[in-house]
Scaffold this motif. Structure first.
Motif, short mmCIF file in Angstrom:
data_model
loop_
_atom_site.label_atom_id
_atom_site.label_comp_id
_atom_site.label_asym_id
_atom_site.label_seq_id
_atom_site.Cartn_x
_atom_site.Cartn_y
_atom_site.Cartn_z
N ASN A 193 0.83 -1.20 0.00
CA ASN A 193 0.00 0.00 0.00
C ASN A 193 0.88 1.26 0.00
O ASN A 193 0.65 2.20 -0.77
N ILE A 194 1.90 1.27 0.84
CA ILE A 194 2.83 2.40 0.88
C ILE A 194 3.56 2.54 -0.44
O ILE A 194 3.69 3.64 -0.98
N GLN A 195 4.05 1.42 -0.99
CA GLN A 195 4.77 1.46 -2.26
C GLN A 195 3.92 2.05 -3.38
O GLN A 195 4.42 2.78 -4.23
N SER A 196 2.63 1.76 -3.36
CA SER A 196 1.75 2.27 -4.42
C SER A 196 1.42 3.76 -4.25
O SER A 196 1.12 4.44 -5.22
N GLY B 216 15.10 0.37 -2.66
CA GLY B 216 14.73 -1.03 -2.76
C GLY B 216 13.49 -1.37 -1.95
O GLY B 216 12.61 -2.10 -2.42
N MET B 217 13.40 -0.83 -0.75
CA MET B 217 12.25 -1.12 0.12
C MET B 217 10.96 -0.59 -0.48
O MET B 217 9.92 -1.24 -0.45
N PHE B 218 11.01 0.62 -1.03
CA PHE B 218 9.79 1.29 -1.48
C PHE B 218 9.61 1.31 -3.00
O PHE B 218 8.74 2.00 -3.50
N LEU B 219 10.44 0.53 -3.72
CA LEU B 219 10.34 0.38 -5.17
C LEU B 219 10.44 1.73 -5.89
O LEU B 219 9.68 2.03 -6.82
N ILE B 220 11.42 2.52 -5.48
CA ILE B 220 11.65 3.83 -6.09
C ILE B 220 12.67 3.66 -7.20
O ILE B 220 13.76 3.12 -6.97
N PRO C 31 4.86 9.86 6.89
CA PRO C 31 3.40 9.89 7.11
C PRO C 31 2.70 8.60 6.65
O PRO C 31 1.73 8.17 7.27
N LEU C 32 3.21 8.00 5.58
CA LEU C 32 2.60 6.76 5.08
C LEU C 32 2.85 5.60 6.05
O LEU C 32 1.96 4.78 6.28
#
Length: 120
Positions: free
Chosen positions: A9-12, A114-118, A41-42
């Motif tokens: 959800n955060i990644q999206s 890597g964690m957040f697919l940036i 905040p996310l």
């Protein structure tokens, strides 16, 4: 909701624009602080915590690497991502501690990517 579902959800939803500009190179970029400002905040909205830690890693030769690990937790389960950055042996105008700090920032940024697919 599971930890993986919360992370997805955060990644999206995460938006971390490239708000910094390198005048010398003529390009825009994002730094670790930009990512942290966008993600905190996310994480809070999902009831998750995040820790970032660094270690010195040496493969047995004269090279020194900073190993940065980002850990997301829901209090019970954890997900982690690790990234490495080589510490410069000599960087004009930088003290040894500044070179280590620079490698740490770089490794942390890529662990966060890597964690957040940036994508960079």
């Amino acid at each position: 909701m599971t930890l993986n579902e919360k992370l997805a959800n955060i990644q999206s939803k995460l938006k971390a624009p490239k708000n910094q500009f390198n005048k010398f190179g003529g390009y825009s970029y994002r730094n670790q602080e930009d990512i942290l400002e966008a993600v905190k905040p996310l994480l809070s909205s999902q009831g998750l915590t995040m820790r970032i830690s660094d270690e010195i890693a040496s493969p047995g030769n004269d090279s020194v690497y900073i190993k940065s690990t980002v850990i997301i937790s829901d209090g019970t389960n954890e997900v982690s991502v690790t990234a490495f950055a080589k510490e410069a042996s000599d960087q004009k105008g930088m003290s040894p501690s500044q070179m280590t700090g620079s490698a740490s920032s770089y490794a942390r940024k890529y662990a966060l990517n890597g964690m957040f697919l940036i994508d960079d």
